[in-house]
Write a protein that holds these residues in place. Structure first.
Motif, PDB file in Angstrom:
ATOM      1  N   ASN A  88       0.240  -1.323   0.064  1.00 45.15           N
ATOM      2  CA  ASN A  88      -0.144   0.497  -0.001  1.00 45.15           C
ATOM      3  C   ASN A  88       0.939   1.210  -0.021  1.00 45.15           C
ATOM      4  OD1 ASN A  88      -1.179   2.268   1.362  1.00 45.15           O
ATOM      5  ND2 ASN A  88      -3.028   1.257   0.882  1.00 45.15           N
TER       6      ASN A  88
ATOM      7  N   LYS B  14       0.158   3.645   1.319  1.00 47.39           N
ATOM      8  CA  LYS B  14       0.221   5.869   1.442  1.00 47.39           C
ATOM      9  C   LYS B  14       0.825   4.659   2.664  1.00 47.39           C
ATOM     10  CE  LYS B  14      -4.013   8.054   0.405  1.00 47.39           C
ATOM     11  NZ  LYS B  14      -5.351   7.946   1.044  1.00 47.39           N
ATOM     12  N   THR B  15       0.487   3.382   3.003  1.00 45.06           N
ATOM     13  CA  THR B  15       1.384   3.067   4.517  1.00 45.06           C
ATOM     14  C   THR B  15       2.963   2.770   3.711  1.00 45.06           C
ATOM     15  OG1 THR B  15      -0.376   1.561   5.208  1.00 45.06           O
ATOM     16  CG2 THR B  15       2.202   0.862   5.525  1.00 45.06           C
TER      17      THR B  15
ATOM     18  N   PHE C 218       4.112   7.033   4.306  1.00 45.54           N
ATOM     19  CA  PHE C 218       4.022   7.585   5.407  1.00 45.54           C
ATOM     20  C   PHE C 218       5.182   6.408   6.675  1.00 45.54           C
ATOM     21  CE2 PHE C 218       2.587   6.398  10.222  1.00 45.54           C
ATOM     22  CZ  PHE C 218       2.405   7.733  10.319  1.00 45.54           C
TER      23      PHE C 218
END
Length: 137
Positions: free
Chosen positions: A82, A84-85, A88
């Motif tokens: 993922n 975004k994960t 981040f």
């Protein structure tokens, strides 16, 4: 096969990068804690002030290219498939590394490094998706 090779080399590769970020390439401890927080402008100033293209390629493109392998972390940790994960987590980690450079004075906390390194991870993630699509991993 690629995933197995990746799993074997990513930890030594990470340690090698940390070595470069703190001790390699002629690093020395600065007398003061240094920080550069003006995004993009510091890189533009560096490019304008550098007379050798070799240095520009090594520093600017190196900050992107050296982090491409981290875009493949989803092969080791599925949650990092993922974007975004992955981003981040990576941004959190690279901010810590930049802060350590600042506090140990073994480098400069540079926002542009964070941006360029993160762009490299993003390119790696795109490349990983392409490899998976092409070879049906």
């Amino acid at each position: 096969m690629l995933k197995k090779i990746y799993k074997i080399i990513i930890i030594p590769y990470t340690l090698f990068l940390l070595y470069l970020m703190f001790l390699g390439m002629g690093r020395f401890q600065y007398e003061d804690n240094l920080i550069t927080v003006e995004p993009v402008f510091s890189t533009i100033k560096f490019i304008q002030g550098t007379h050798e293209w070799k240095n520009i390629v090594m520093i600017v493109l190196g900050n992107v290219i050296m982090f491409i392998p981290f875009g493949f972390l989803g092969w080791v940790f599925p949650k990092f498939k993922n974007l975004k994960t992955l981003l981040f987590t990576f941004i959190s980690a690279i901010v810590i590394v930049e802060a350590l450079q600042y506090f140990t004075r073994m480098g400069i906390f540079e926002v542009d490094d964070i941006l360029l390194n993160t762009f490299g991870v993003y390119l790696g993630w795109l490349l990983c998706k392409g490899v998976e699509k092409r070879f049906s991993y």
